[in-house]
Design a protein around this motif. Structure first.
Motif, PDB file in Angstrom:
ATOM      1  N   MET A 165     105.768  60.215  24.486  1.00 46.98           N
ATOM      2  CA  MET A 165     106.360  59.107  23.242  1.00 46.98           C
ATOM      3  C   MET A 165     106.842  57.980  24.223  1.00 46.98           C
ATOM      4  SD  MET A 165     106.336  60.081  19.678  1.00 46.98           S
ATOM      5  CE  MET A 165     106.422  61.404  19.316  1.00 46.98           C
ATOM      6  N   VAL A 166     107.205  58.613  25.401  1.00 43.58           N
ATOM      7  CA  VAL A 166     107.185  57.570  27.101  1.00 43.58           C
ATOM      8  C   VAL A 166     106.096  56.222  26.679  1.00 43.58           C
ATOM      9  CG1 VAL A 166     107.512  56.909  29.729  1.00 43.58           C
ATOM     10  CG2 VAL A 166     108.490  58.873  28.014  1.00 43.58           C
ATOM     11  N   LYS A 167     104.804  56.690  26.305  1.00 43.93           N
ATOM     12  CA  LYS A 167     103.920  55.438  26.007  1.00 43.93           C
ATOM     13  C   LYS A 167     103.489  55.636  24.867  1.00 43.93           C
ATOM     14  CE  LYS A 167     100.556  53.477  29.892  1.00 43.93           C
ATOM     15  NZ  LYS A 167      99.514  54.107  30.298  1.00 43.93           N
ATOM     16  N   GLY A 168     103.202  54.247  24.301  1.00 47.81           N
ATOM     17  CA  GLY A 168     102.485  53.984  22.688  1.00 47.81           C
ATOM     18  C   GLY A 168     101.128  53.541  23.017  1.00 47.81           C
ATOM     19  N   VAL A 169     100.084  53.719  22.002  1.00 43.83           N
ATOM     20  CA  VAL A 169      99.397  53.708  22.110  1.00 43.83           C
ATOM     21  C   VAL A 169      98.552  52.452  21.782  1.00 43.83           C
ATOM     22  CG1 VAL A 169      99.360  56.270  21.220  1.00 43.83           C
ATOM     23  CG2 VAL A 169      98.960  54.072  19.557  1.00 43.83           C
ATOM     24  N   LEU A 170      99.618  51.457  20.950  1.00 46.28           N
ATOM     25  CA  LEU A 170      99.302  50.156  21.605  1.00 46.28           C
ATOM     26  C   LEU A 170      99.305  49.448  22.643  1.00 46.28           C
ATOM     27  CD1 LEU A 170     100.278  48.806  17.776  1.00 46.28           C
ATOM     28  CD2 LEU A 170      98.316  49.097  18.523  1.00 46.28           C
ATOM     29  N   ALA A 171     100.688  49.101  22.857  1.00 54.27           N
ATOM     30  CA  ALA A 171     100.233  48.535  24.626  1.00 54.27           C
ATOM     31  C   ALA A 171     101.339  49.280  25.235  1.00 54.27           C
ATOM     32  CB  ALA A 171     101.235  46.848  23.324  1.00 54.27           C
ATOM     33  N   GLY A 172     101.248  49.776  25.025  1.00 51.12           N
ATOM     34  CA  GLY A 172     101.583  51.887  26.115  1.00 51.12           C
ATOM     35  C   GLY A 172     103.343  51.062  26.395  1.00 51.12           C
ATOM     36  N   TYR A 173     104.122  50.694  25.540  1.00 51.17           N
ATOM     37  CA  TYR A 173     105.871  50.631  25.324  1.00 51.17           C
ATOM     38  C   TYR A 173     106.309  51.962  25.010  1.00 51.17           C
ATOM     39  CZ  TYR A 173     105.073  45.637  26.289  1.00 51.17           C
ATOM     40  OH  TYR A 173     105.351  44.311  27.021  1.00 51.17           O
ATOM     41  N   PRO A 174     107.245  52.492  25.072  1.00 52.54           N
ATOM     42  CA  PRO A 174     107.919  53.297  24.020  1.00 52.54           C
ATOM     43  C   PRO A 174     107.663  53.681  22.600  1.00 52.54           C
ATOM     44  CG  PRO A 174     109.385  51.993  26.153  1.00 52.54           C
ATOM     45  CD  PRO A 174     108.556  51.775  25.550  1.00 52.54           C
ATOM     46  N   MET A 175     107.778  54.564  21.952  1.00 48.61           N
ATOM     47  CA  MET A 175     107.502  55.081  20.668  1.00 48.61           C
ATOM     48  C   MET A 175     108.701  55.676  20.979  1.00 48.61           C
ATOM     49  SD  MET A 175     105.357  55.112  18.464  1.00 48.61           S
ATOM     50  CE  MET A 175     103.824  55.730  19.401  1.00 48.61           C
ATOM     51  N   TYR A 223     115.638  45.954  16.434  1.00 47.71           N
ATOM     52  CA  TYR A 223     114.335  45.718  16.462  1.00 47.71           C
ATOM     53  C   TYR A 223     113.602  45.710  14.950  1.00 47.71           C
ATOM     54  CZ  TYR A 223     113.893  47.416  21.399  1.00 47.71           C
ATOM     55  OH  TYR A 223     113.818  47.378  23.027  1.00 47.71           O
ATOM     56  N   ALA A 224     112.424  45.374  15.524  1.00 44.24           N
ATOM     57  CA  ALA A 224     112.125  44.825  14.239  1.00 44.24           C
ATOM     58  C   ALA A 224     110.612  44.585  14.799  1.00 44.24           C
ATOM     59  CB  ALA A 224     112.502  43.475  13.369  1.00 44.24           C
ATOM     60  N   PRO A 225     109.549  45.138  12.941  1.00 46.98           N
ATOM     61  CA  PRO A 225     108.220  44.885  13.304  1.00 46.98           C
ATOM     62  C   PRO A 225     107.543  42.972  13.234  1.00 46.98           C
ATOM     63  CG  PRO A 225     108.544  45.474  11.616  1.00 46.98           C
ATOM     64  CD  PRO A 225     110.104  45.300  12.103  1.00 46.98           C
ATOM     65  N   CYS A 226     106.806  43.354  15.008  1.00 50.07           N
ATOM     66  CA  CYS A 226     106.759  42.314  15.125  1.00 50.07           C
ATOM     67  C   CYS A 226     105.820  41.533  14.316  1.00 50.07           C
ATOM     68  CB  CYS A 226     106.001  42.259  16.134  1.00 50.07           C
ATOM     69  SG  CYS A 226     106.391  42.338  17.833  1.00 50.07           S
ATOM     70  N   PRO A 227     105.501  39.708  13.567  1.00 46.74           N
ATOM     71  CA  PRO A 227     104.094  39.441  12.697  1.00 46.74           C
ATOM     72  C   PRO A 227     103.073  39.412  14.408  1.00 46.74           C
ATOM     73  CG  PRO A 227     106.022  38.093  13.542  1.00 46.74           C
ATOM     74  CD  PRO A 227     106.130  39.035  14.587  1.00 46.74           C
ATOM     75  N   LYS A 228     101.944  39.532  13.183  1.00 48.54           N
ATOM     76  CA  LYS A 228     101.016  40.283  13.367  1.00 48.54           C
ATOM     77  C   LYS A 228     100.136  39.186  14.883  1.00 48.54           C
ATOM     78  CE  LYS A 228      96.058  41.115  11.392  1.00 48.54           C
ATOM     79  NZ  LYS A 228      95.227  40.283  10.731  1.00 48.54           N
ATOM     80  N   ASN A 229     100.403  37.809  14.678  1.00 51.02           N
ATOM     81  CA  ASN A 229      99.692  36.621  15.682  1.00 51.02           C
ATOM     82  C   ASN A 229     100.594  37.558  17.002  1.00 51.02           C
ATOM     83  OD1 ASN A 229     102.419  36.173  14.470  1.00 51.02           O
ATOM     84  ND2 ASN A 229     101.803  34.320  15.328  1.00 51.02           N
ATOM     85  N   VAL A 230     101.776  37.376  16.543  1.00 51.57           N
ATOM     86  CA  VAL A 230     102.741  37.854  18.127  1.00 51.57           C
ATOM     87  C   VAL A 230     102.407  39.492  18.650  1.00 51.57           C
ATOM     88  CG1 VAL A 230     105.164  38.317  19.123  1.00 51.57           C
ATOM     89  CG2 VAL A 230     104.668  36.310  17.221  1.00 51.57           C
ATOM     90  N   ALA A 231     101.893  40.250  17.839  1.00 55.60           N
ATOM     91  CA  ALA A 231     101.745  41.576  18.005  1.00 55.60           C
ATOM     92  C   ALA A 231     100.288  41.583  18.900  1.00 55.60           C
ATOM     93  CB  ALA A 231     101.400  42.278  17.105  1.00 55.60           C
ATOM     94  N   GLU A 232      99.545  41.029  17.746  1.00 61.13           N
ATOM     95  CA  GLU A 232      97.955  40.370  18.381  1.00 61.13           C
ATOM     96  C   GLU A 232      97.616  39.662  19.855  1.00 61.13           C
ATOM     97  OE1 GLU A 232      96.007  38.354  16.748  1.00 61.13           O
ATOM     98  OE2 GLU A 232      95.585  40.361  14.645  1.00 61.13           O
ATOM     99  N   THR A 233      99.137  39.170  21.112  1.00 55.60           N
ATOM    100  CA  THR A 233      99.062  37.765  22.189  1.00 55.60           C
ATOM    101  C   THR A 233      99.547  39.314  23.202  1.00 55.60           C
ATOM    102  OG1 THR A 233      99.799  36.383  20.517  1.00 55.60           O
ATOM    103  CG2 THR A 233     100.469  36.612  22.862  1.00 55.60           C
ATOM    104  N   VAL A 234     100.349  40.352  22.556  1.00 59.27           N
ATOM    105  CA  VAL A 234     101.521  40.475  23.233  1.00 59.27           C
ATOM    106  C   VAL A 234     100.539  42.403  23.355  1.00 59.27           C
ATOM    107  CG1 VAL A 234     103.402  42.753  23.031  1.00 59.27           C
ATOM    108  CG2 VAL A 234     103.722  40.899  22.357  1.00 59.27           C
ATOM    109  N   ILE A 235      99.527  42.826  22.597  1.00 56.42           N
ATOM    110  CA  ILE A 235      98.756  43.766  22.954  1.00 56.42           C
ATOM    111  C   ILE A 235      97.740  43.622  23.892  1.00 56.42           C
ATOM    112  CG2 ILE A 235      96.990  45.235  21.717  1.00 56.42           C
ATOM    113  CD1 ILE A 235      98.938  45.027  19.374  1.00 56.42           C
ATOM    114  N   GLU A 236      97.410  42.551  23.823  1.00 54.37           N
ATOM    115  CA  GLU A 236      96.142  41.671  25.111  1.00 54.37           C
ATOM    116  C   GLU A 236      96.880  41.501  26.238  1.00 54.37           C
ATOM    117  OE1 GLU A 236      92.517  40.562  25.140  1.00 54.37           O
ATOM    118  OE2 GLU A 236      92.910  41.111  23.508  1.00 54.37           O
ATOM    119  N   GLU A 237      97.770  40.656  26.119  1.00 46.81           N
ATOM    120  CA  GLU A 237      98.424  40.902  27.344  1.00 46.81           C
ATOM    121  C   GLU A 237      98.170  42.218  27.918  1.00 46.81           C
ATOM    122  OE1 GLU A 237     101.963  38.791  27.205  1.00 46.81           O
ATOM    123  OE2 GLU A 237     100.939  36.730  27.089  1.00 46.81           O
TER     124      GLU A 237
END
Length: 719
Positions: free
Chosen positions: A570-580, A696-710
């Motif tokens: 759980m320390v490393k998530g599958v989307l962008a590597g942030y904790p789950m 913590y709250a869910p990220c909007p789709k456009n913000v999430a895409e940018t964070v995952i890309e980075e």
């Protein structure tokens, strides 16, 4: 829980003869361990300065705005005019010893307030006469409630434009859901504030304008205030006598109790947190502080009047034993702050029971090691006075302690025990730093080691792939100060990266799945099969593991290995590597091999199950949402709200104050960087704000895409 609920405690765990012979108990009824806390700029440090002057501890008053306050001794505090770390000092008033801690008001340093309140017996909550109950006041009040600390209230800055004592009292009642017990009424307001009427004695205290705190006259109640004084005095006495049935009966029969009885009732109610004696004045103009000092003596508890500290086992569960305030009992003390200075590391310690003598050995129950106490000092801000012995009720600093962190317990090596530890919030913001050259790189490691010890809300990690050092903290100002301390205090030159947000990942779907780890070709094999459910848990619950296996298909001794496999994944998530976070795993069934199954096989199976199932469970990115409280002059409120909307802020409320508008909102941290500069530009330098982590709250789709890309780019750069 009071001492009377613990009959025979000391008989159950007797003190050694050595303790009894060497200890002469101080009169703890003459001790007051108090903290002064408030919103930033309400006047805590100025109030502390006036207390030190009145008690004869200092002879010249230092002003915060001149950078000369006694308890603000860091360069960064003097430049910015704010308190960054809590400072301890000892002084005396009418034969009583006050151990005082002046705490920070800025939200990024709330950790200092929390850990100070944890070791104090009483507090003085300072509120600004015009600002009233401000956001940090609410947070500090909540911490004090959690720590069950008795308090008196001091409404400061009564000479300020817009100061209104009665409005602040109403806010305490409505915003803090607390019961203020009004003890004095102000004479005049704003520029005409002259002094106060003491309701108990029906006497006025009027100061002249010389600025001398001792230049006052005690007289009769001003004629235009007689009715108001009687009204508030009646409420005061009616509230007080509720604490004593005999006094209440007399009062109902028309006999007012004597002053000593009323004071005793107020003391009982204050200690039980039924109400909070409330005073007012102007610390800067030296008006009204004496009555607050008298109230500390009269109404706040001494060390023996607060509930004893519970002892816990290594898992943090209460054992049923308590640290009784007694110098002849075995040692129980809590290290609540570590501070590094030119003489070495100072360990600020509250002694709950027993005695610490210079040159003796004490045990740290967390590390299991004994340490020799080199010196014991009583602190006066950054000066110190050596003492040979300290005992139950004292707050002192120890020198010579090597392996210690905030929240560790010191105890008698022959009678080990642990006190309830402190829990600190996780950081929400990080920056990358690197030393400018090799010489600075060596100094950087040593400096960060000391800084982590001093501040438990400050974390440091090294990115294994890139070698970058990541500093994590509670806000922009927090990390800004840390970099400043690195450069000035520790003389380390660093290059600082852009702030990064502490995102999290979670899942949205429930999934039932199965995974088998099988390696049975040649030599000793490995086999572990698990059937499991992965589903979202309640927000804020983190990771939860449960086993519902019946019948022994997965033997009980392998359950912790399955738990460990999922937990470490759980320390490393599958989307962008942030904790789950907020994931529940339920082990429902499985299979094992009599020879090839082992704990390691089931741990590997759980890790494989995580990789297999989590991507199918509707993973989403979460961002930290901050609670904002923005003050703006009325003519700029439109600009401020428009700007907050652009930052994805959700406006919660607007409230008019005598000097402007307070806007409360929730906004994502990622859009709040550099906000203070923009706010000052919008409001011609008059705007202020405070911000603390909310949820913590869910990220909007456009913000999430940018964070995952980075995140993908960072991973690619590392490889």
């Amino acid at each position: 829980m009071g001492l009377d609920k613990l009959p025979g405690f000391l008989q159950r765990r007797p003190a050694s003869e050595q303790h009894k012979k060497s200890t002469t108990m101080k009169d703890l009824s003459k001790y007051r361990n108090i903290g002064i806390f408030a919103h930033v700029d309400a006047g805590k440090t100025t109030t502390t300065e006036r207390i030190l002057k009145l008690t004869g501890k200092i002879h010249k008053i230092g002003e915060v705005h001149d950078g000369a306050a006694t308890t603000d001794f860091m360069e960064q505090e003097q430049e910015r005019g704010i308190t960054i770390q809590s400072a301890a000092t000892t002084c005396f008033w009418n034969g009583y010893q006050f151990n005082i801690i002046d705490t920070p008001g800025h939200v990024d340093f709330t950790i200092e307030v929390y850990r100070s309140l944890r070791v104090l017996d009483g507090g003085v909550g300072v509120f600004c006469g015009s600002g009233g109950v401000e956001p940090q006041s609410e947070t500090n009040w909540r911490y004090a409630n959690d720590s069950k600390v008795s308090r008196i209230i001091f409404v400061n800055k009564m000479d300020r434009i817009g100061a209104d004592f009665y409005r602040v009292v109403k806010q305490v009642r409505e915003v803090l859901a607390a019961k203020p017990l009004v003890m004095v009424l102000p004479i005049g307001f704003e520029d005409d504030f002259k002094g106060v009427v003491d309701l108990l004695t029906r006497k006025s205290w009027i100061w002249d304008d010389s600025g001398d705190p001792t230049a006052y006259t005690i007289g009769e109640v001003p004629a235009d205030m007689v009715d108001k004084v009687e009204e508030y005095r009646t409420t005061l006495i009616e509230t007080a006598v509720e604490q004593d049935d005999a006094a209440m009966e007399k009062y109902l029969d028309g006999v007012e109790p004597d002053l000593a009885t009323i004071k005793n009732c107020i003391r009982q109610g204050t200690i039980k947190l039924d109400f909070f004696p409330t005073y007012c004045g102007s610390a800067f103009k030296n008006k009204g502080v004496q009555l607050v000092l008298d109230a500390v003596v009269d109404y706040l508890p001494c060390p023996t009047e607060v509930p004893p500290q519970p002892e816990v086992d290594l898992e943090g569960n209460e054992t049923g034993e308590f640290a009784i305030v007694d110098a002849s009992a075995p040692l129980r003390a809590l290290a609540f702050k570590i501070m590094d200075d030119k003489y070495g590391a100072l360990t600020f310690t509250r002694i709950y029971s027993g005695t610490i003598q210079k040159g003796t050995n004490i045990m740290n129950s967390f590390t299991g090691k004994t340490e020799r106490v080199g010196r014991i000092v009583q602190m006066h801000a950054d000066n110190r006075e050596d003492v040979d012995v300290a005992q139950a009720g004292d707050i002192v600093a120890l020198l010579g302690i090597k392996s210690v962190q905030t929240g560790h317990t010191f105890c008698d090596p022959d009678h080990p025990a642990t006190l309830e530890p402190m829990v600190f919030p996780d950081p929400v913001i990080s920056i990358a730093v690197s030393a400018v050259d090799k010489a600075n790189s060596e100094k950087l490691g040593l400096a960060l080691g000391k800084m982590i010890q001093e501040d438990p809300s400050f974390r440091v990690e090294t990115d294994i792939d890139s070698g970058e050092i990541i500093l994590k903290g509670m806000g922009e100002l927090h990390l800004d100060i840390k970099v400043d301390i690195l450069k000035r205090t520790h003389k380390v030159e660093v290059i600082v990266g852009k702030p990064q947000v502490a995102y999290r990942e979670s899942i949205t779907k429930r999934l039932e799945d199965s995974y088998t780890h099988k390696k049975q070709s040649g030599g000793s094999g490995q086999y572990g099969k698990i059937d499991y459910i992965i589903e979202p848990s309640e927000p804020g619950e983190g990771y939860v593991f449960e086993s519902k296996v019946v019948g022994g298909n997965v033997p009980k001794e392998f359950w912790p290995a399955v738990d460990k496999g999922f937990r470490t994944s759980m320390v490393k998530g599958v989307l962008a590597g942030y904790p789950m976070v907020d994931v529940k795993v339920t082990l429902t069934d499985g299979g094992y091999h009599a020879v090839d199954s082992s704990a390691i096989a089931f741990e590997i199976a759980a890790k494989g199950a995580y990789r297999q199932s989590v991507p199918k469970a509707g993973v989403q990115l979460l961002e930290p949402i901050m609670k904002l409280d923005v003050f703006t002059p009325e003519d700029h409120v439109g600009d401020v709200i428009g700007d907050l909307n652009r930052r994805r802020g959700m406006i919660k409320s607007q409230e008019a104050t005598p000097t402007g508008i307070r806007v409360k909102a929730d906004a994502p941290l990622s859009d709040m960087f550099g906000y203070i500069g923009d706010l000052r530009t919008m409001t011609s330098g008059r705007g202020q704000f405070s911000m603390e982590f909310s949820h913590y709250a869910p990220c909007p789709k456009n913000v999430a895409e940018t964070v995952i890309e980075e995140a993908k780019k960072r991973e690619a750069a590392k490889s």
